[in-house]
Motif scaffolding. Structure first.
Motif, short mmCIF file in Angstrom:
data_model
loop_
_atom_site.label_atom_id
_atom_site.label_comp_id
_atom_site.label_asym_id
_atom_site.label_seq_id
_atom_site.Cartn_x
_atom_site.Cartn_y
_atom_site.Cartn_z
N GLY A 176 14.42 26.19 23.56
CA GLY A 176 14.26 27.38 24.38
C GLY A 176 13.72 27.02 25.74
N ASP A 177 12.56 26.37 25.79
CA ASP A 177 12.08 25.79 27.04
C ASP A 177 11.36 24.49 26.73
OD1 ASP A 177 9.59 26.47 26.08
OD2 ASP A 177 9.11 27.87 27.68
N VAL A 178 11.20 23.67 27.75
CA VAL A 178 10.56 22.36 27.59
C VAL A 178 9.06 22.53 27.84
CG1 VAL A 178 10.34 20.05 28.58
CG2 VAL A 178 12.61 21.08 28.28
N ASP A 179 8.23 21.99 26.93
CA ASP A 179 6.79 22.05 27.11
C ASP A 179 6.27 20.63 27.34
OD1 ASP A 179 6.15 24.96 26.27
OD2 ASP A 179 7.52 24.23 24.72
N ILE A 180 5.49 20.48 28.41
CA ILE A 180 4.93 19.16 28.74
C ILE A 180 3.42 19.30 28.87
CG2 ILE A 180 4.83 17.33 30.50
CD1 ILE A 180 7.73 17.88 31.14
N VAL A 219 10.92 24.79 32.31
CA VAL A 219 9.95 23.77 31.94
C VAL A 219 8.54 24.29 32.21
CG1 VAL A 219 9.22 21.37 32.26
CG2 VAL A 219 11.62 21.99 32.63
N ASP A 220 7.66 24.17 31.20
CA ASP A 220 6.25 24.53 31.35
C ASP A 220 5.42 23.24 31.36
OD1 ASP A 220 7.07 27.12 30.96
OD2 ASP A 220 6.28 27.30 28.92
N VAL A 221 4.49 23.13 32.29
CA VAL A 221 3.54 22.01 32.26
C VAL A 221 2.14 22.56 32.12
CG1 VAL A 221 2.44 20.20 33.64
CG2 VAL A 221 4.93 20.34 33.53
CA CA Z 1 7.00 27.09 26.46
#
Ligand code: CA
Ligand code: DGT
Ligand code: CA
Ligand code: ZN
Length: 583
Positions: A197-201, A242-244
């Motif tokens: 769904g989205d990239v988590d970093i 993308v979430d950081v």
């Molecule tokens: Ca996320």
């Protein structure tokens, strides 16, 4: 608001669709489609490329398309597209995207029933109005209803094959900063889900400013959705979100655990913590009193690594791929988690193609690349004769190829063992594409479904069972034939398929190509539980594909698979013995 790469690509794609509905020349349609594809793959902002005068250096972008890109960059719209929209209702484009509906049918519905949107098509189908149209019928009407439902289920998730390389590049980019003490991918991408769904970093750092700054100003950022000290989010030019998150190193373990999920796994973890008088969140494990209130006076337990979170709760460390609340917590409590297979266990690749069929590289080039990658044995498995579009091998060519493989193998003197194989088509009528006496001469025989994928469950099941029961077939390739993003798995009775594979000791493949990932994890786990043999192969059509093995290993890990279950982790001696014991 100015248009992003993605929006420009979408407009070209819609132009192509509308031109096609209008019956335009196919080359003209393709020129817009290819331009859209190119733009989706470009990692830099088109605005920058245009200012450097570099648009026409991109593949499939000539002067006409470049001028249209410039027009969109300057005016936020495209005159050509506006004119097309005046002629062809936009809703027809959505209709065209239904599986099994092309431009011709979309136009038919428009001409005959004045249908210009998905909603109108749905109600017409439900009212039974499509069945009477020329070339249609009750069956095709039902297919359209199914197709509309499938379309509405499509969620806009990215495939892991697209998301992972992008995520790893961003992580690497952030870890270059001196402030970054530690970094990792989290969320579904760390758990190895097939779609993201989205990239988590996550990054551990005392000062988050420079990290967030670099993140939101990366060249491939399309839009900044949020920019704060602990969390920032962007949408890349490709459309991927993308979430950081930046946090203290001292809390790395609880944070990584929390943001890796899954949600269901986290919920169970929190319950176990509560049972032990602890409250678990991303910051710490905090002692609580009988009414579950955090005791502010008591010392919190900080975890700077994930293992500590699990051991504090009396659990074995759970690998991320298992964290779906599908029995892993219970197993971890009993100390009986599987010893999951790793990339290092793989010593062979039993499915690859060469220039003899539709591969890009010669047998020799593929073999050398496999030697370089440290493989101990491989099978060359080109397509069979009925797969004309893939340049499938006639019997004569198959035997000639086998001879060449054996000559090469002798020359190599044991540096690597090369088996003469085939990826034989399971024909639509259930027959095998080569006769038994030919198959008997091959070292390794794969049977795969490539056609008749829409058949009903009894037929598809029968075809798979035919292949499994053929004494010369050693493995079923990509058993469900699914392909991302839109080719669904065949409908088969998997219990029957697995039982037959067990009975006949036929290998089922976990195809590692990120477009396939087939068997899927849930079926791989059932196979493992039944004692069915598995193999993880790249199905490489060129040298670069040999590096996709880890996607398959991840799928196997999500299926709780251990090295012992996977034949291409065995030594060549053991595998050869297994082969020679077969009928
Ligand atoms: Ca996320
Ligand atoms: P995705 O992005 O849809 O492929 O799936 P995830 O699992 O990456 O989900 P995402 O990005 O929404 O959140 C990442 C992880 O953060 C998720 O696996 C668990 C954790 N998380 C998110 N929201 C919550 C929440 O409300 N409560 C708890 N306990 N954990 C959460
Ligand atoms: Ca996520
Ligand atoms: Zn295939």
């Amino acid at each position: 608001m100015s248009l992003s790469n993605r929006e420009i690509a979408d407009i070209f794609e819609r132009c192509a669709d509308m031109l096609q509905i209008r019956g335009a020349n196919i080359h003209r349609v393709l020129s817009y489609r290819r331009a859209a594809e190119t733009i989706r793959a470009v990692p830099r902002d088109l605005r920058v490329i245009s200012s450097e005068g570099g648009l026409t250096d991109l593949s499939y972008i000539g002067k006409t398309i470049a001028a249209k890109i410039d027009e969109m960059l300057e005016t936020d719209q495209l005159e050509f597209y506006e004119r097309l929209k005046a002629e062809v209702p936009e809703g027809l484009v959505d209709i065209m995207h239904i599986n099994g509906v092309g431009p011709k049918k979309a136009k038919l519905f428009w001409d005959q029933l004045d249908i210009t949107s998905l909603a109108e098509l749905l109600s017409a189908a439900e009212a039974g109005k499509l069945a009477d149209l020329p070339g249609m019928g009750a069956k095709s009407q039902q297919k359209i209803l199914d197709g509309i439902e499938a379309l509405s289920r499509q969620t806009g998730r990215a495939s892991i094959g697209d998301a992972l390389p992008a995520a790893q590049r961003i992580l690497g980019h952030l870890l270059e900063l001196p402030e970054a003490q530690e970094g990792a991918l989290a969320g579904s991408i760390r758990r190895g889900r097939e779609t993201i769904g989205d990239v988590d970093i996550l990054i551990a750092a005392d000062d988050s400013g420079p990290i967030m700054q670099r993140f939101v100003t990366m060249e491939n950022v399309g839009r900044v959705l949020g920019h704060g000290p602990t969390k920032s989010s962007v949408e890349l030019l490709s459309g991927l979100q993308v979430d950081v998150r930046v946090l203290e190193k001292a809390r790395w373990g609880t944070a990584l655990n929390y943001f890796t999920g899954s949600l269901a796994h986290n919920v169970k973890m929190r319950q176990i913590a509560l049972d032990r008088g602890l409250s678990l969140n991303e910051h710490a494990l905090s002692p609580i009193d009988d009414s579950k209130t955090i005791l502010e006076s008591a010392e919190k337990i900080l975890c700077d690594n994930e293992e500590k979170v699990y051991t504090t709760l009396g659990l074995q460390y759970v690998p991320p791929e298992l964290r779906e609340d599908s029995g892993e917590i219970e197993a971890a409590r009993e100390g009986c988690l599987p010893r999951l297979i790793t990339g290092g266990d793989i010593v062979a690749d039993l499915h690859m193609h060469s220039t003899w069929s539709d591969g890009k590289h010669s047998i020799r080039e593929m073999v050398d690349a496999c030697i370089q990658r440290g493989l101990r044995y491989i099978a060359i498995t080109d397509h069979s004769r009925s797969l004309g579009i893939a340049n499938g091998l006639s019997i004569e060519r198959l035997l000639a190829q086998a001879e060449e493989v054996r000559r090469l193998n002798a020359e190599l003197g044991g540096e690597i063992q090369v088996l003469a194989g085939t990826e034989m088509d399971i024909k639509a009528d259930g027959g095998m594409d080569y006769p038994d006496e030919i198959l008997a001469q091959m070292d390794f025989v794969i049977a795969s479904l490539h056609s008749g994928l829409q058949q009903k469950r009894p037929q598809v099941t029968e075809r798979l069972l035919n292949a499994i029961r053929n004494p010369h077939v050693d493995m079923i390739g990509h058993p469900s034939a699914r392909q991302f993003p839109n080719r669904e798995a065949v409908d088969a009775d998997w219990d029957a398929v697995l039982a037959a594979a067990k009975e006949r000791d036929t290998i089922l493949e976990i195809n590692a190509n990120p477009l396939r990932l087939d068997l899927k994890p849930e079926l791989a786990r059932l196979a493992k539980d039944l004692g069915v043999l598995l193999a993880i192969n790249t199905d490489a059509h060129q040298i670069a594909h040999l590096d996709l093995m880890d996607y398959g290993v991840t799928i196997a890990r999500r299926g709780w698979v251990e090295a012992e279950n996977v034949v291409n982790s065995w030594t060549f001696e053991r595998f050869e013995q297994w082969l020679s014991a077969r009928p």
